[in-house]
Write an enzyme that holds these catalytic residues in place. Sequence first.
Site, PDB file in Angstrom:
ATOM      1  CG  ASP A 169      -1.831   1.142   1.338  1.00 17.52           C
ATOM      2  OD1 ASP A 169      -2.687   1.274   0.452  1.00 17.52           O
ATOM      3  OD2 ASP A 169      -1.711   1.913   2.305  1.00 17.52           O
TER       4      ASP A 169
ATOM      5  CD  GLU B 243      -2.270   2.280  -3.403  1.00 16.40           C
ATOM      6  OE1 GLU B 243      -3.461   2.536  -3.664  1.00 16.40           O
ATOM      7  OE2 GLU B 243      -1.809   2.283  -2.243  1.00 16.40           O
TER       8      GLU B 243
END
Length: 691
Positions: free
Chosen positions: A344, A380
């Site tokens: 993330d 990401e």
Amino acid sequence: MSLKLDPGAPYPLGATFDGKGVNFALFSAHATRVDLCLFDESGSETDRTTLPEYADEVWHGYVRGIAPGQRYGYRVHGPYVPRYGHRFNRNKLLLDPYAKAYAGQLRWDDSLFGYQIGAKRGDLVKSLTDSAPFMPKCVVRGSTELPMDNRPNRPWHETVIYEAHVKGMTAQHPDIPEAVRGTFGALAHPAVIEHLVKLGVTAIELLPVHAFVDDRHLVEHGLSNYWGYNSVGFFAPAERYVSPGADIDEFRTTVDQLHDAGIEVLLDVVYNHTAEGNELGPTLSFRGIDNASYYKLAENNRHYHDTTGCGNTMDIGHPRVLQLVMDSLRYWVEQCGVDGFRFDLAPALSRKGNNFDPSSSFLDAIGQDPVLSRTKLIAEPWDLGMDGYQLGAFPPGWTEWNDQWRDGLRAFWKGDMGRLSELGRRISGSAEIFDRRGRKPSASVNFIAAHDGFTLNDVVSYSEKHNEANREDNEDGHSHNYSYNWGVEGPTDDQAILDQRDRVRRALAASLLFCHGTPMWQMGDEIGRTQNGNNNTFCQDREISWMDWQNISDRDQAFLEFVRGLASLRQQLPLLRSPKFLHGEPVAPRIKNVSWFKPDGEEQQVEHWEDPVAKCIGASFAGGGSILLLLFNADSHPIDFIFPYFGKRHLHWKLLCDTANGLIRPEDAPIATGKTSIPGSGLLLFEMTER
């Protein structure tokens, strides 16, 4: 009762049982003393003692006679001087960052904050209340059985990812025993595994399963942190996903069973920030252990340098913080059988100072690690800091979520003007982004929808977001979704609109599995899951976020069967999953490995790509004596397409897929020659055949 501690050892960090007792070791560079607190199962503190040794910035001690199951926490002494970045407060019970399990749930109370709530000087005034009654407790774990050695080890170009939520996928499955639904064990149920296998899924990517907490403001509004991007520990599994009476072995068993079915397990991990938030957040672990070491501080050390939008950013450049992350990753791989990770806000982990650095300590550490470098690594590739958008900038060995694929294909199929060149780049693996340093098309993780945004069904049913249930006045979530409702916002009984929505979602699904790159499905898109236009369900732990396995309409059942057919075609046709970039190199006289064609059958030229009104194009992939022809038409009406000339005037073409009519390998389709008609909002796939 007073415990007697032996010196113990500074390594390994955490609580380690050796058969006779437990060694406790905690890193803190700026603490002046560390107290170990032991608790019974009721949560009452039974013993408290000071760790006797301090070596290499690690506080440690060994307690004989205690065993796995013992509950514990720390109280860390030191200066409380926020303007210098120090927030020690011995009144706060702290979680061990290396704890393998937690017992009990955090209960929100003002005592969880290191400062006095309501004080005029805010976080500068130290709190004197004890937080222990409201904190979960760490649990000592012993050695357990290692996972089986049955990893599928799928090559990237054969990988199909399915992004799922442990609870959301299983909470309403009628075949799963009710007591198990929503847990790790539910994911291993034969009905779930069969569903994934029939979809051609080779890897399941789980939203965060590390221990996390529900934000206070959400709890006060009757909501929760459903997605789990609010980590408080990186080794312990979230207790809410563990069946009653089970432990991490439940997760290991689930991984083994998925591996037996040929499915790899990937974890979405959140190392960029923690649940402690900004300077006004609670003191749960890292902040009270050594705030100035664990977090990136602003120029004014009272505040945090925040590139995550969550109040703080972990300082992965600090050697001990980097060690924590690496130890956590290796634990989940070596001890739990995990095959890879999706990171993330990965740029937040990869900055040197304020700037993204593709040779940051984090990326270099993973790249040289003999265990982690062989796992599947997904970034990401954006955060909220300066120069936070880094799509394509990650080093070899990494893949990246490609939001340009998502936006480009959504825009093309909703009929936006001037999207042909974008379509061309995305179909062939986004080479202009990823074709460097030996990276492959699989470096592009292509997706129509993910947890953060509309579902596929909502992409074709809503033109605007509808996030009112989140209680933020519909101001949260993305506003530019490249979605379209085709005439009515949300549900409708208009059969013509429903037919059009089906045509577009079938075209999007076929594009996902026929384009080069690594396809990723979002949980439930294959059965028409809707969030009623909510594109930010992070706080919605209820039916709107869960898969509804029982109320599948006839249309959605037909779509599921169509998707299974697409998956079968992808598996059968290697040209749809090329392991290398294609740039038009010749494979035979007058035949290139990739070519582009106008509807008149002539090869597409540079000037044609920029035609603002053109919405139709053909693409051929060739190799190994085979040719596939993909025909795209995003216009609302049919367009005639003349088959290209490949050195023979009368080639024969067999129809494999017609998205407009929902057909996969239609038995009654005649062998085509000369030309064909591409339906409006349709994608056709042909294979060259002798007859």
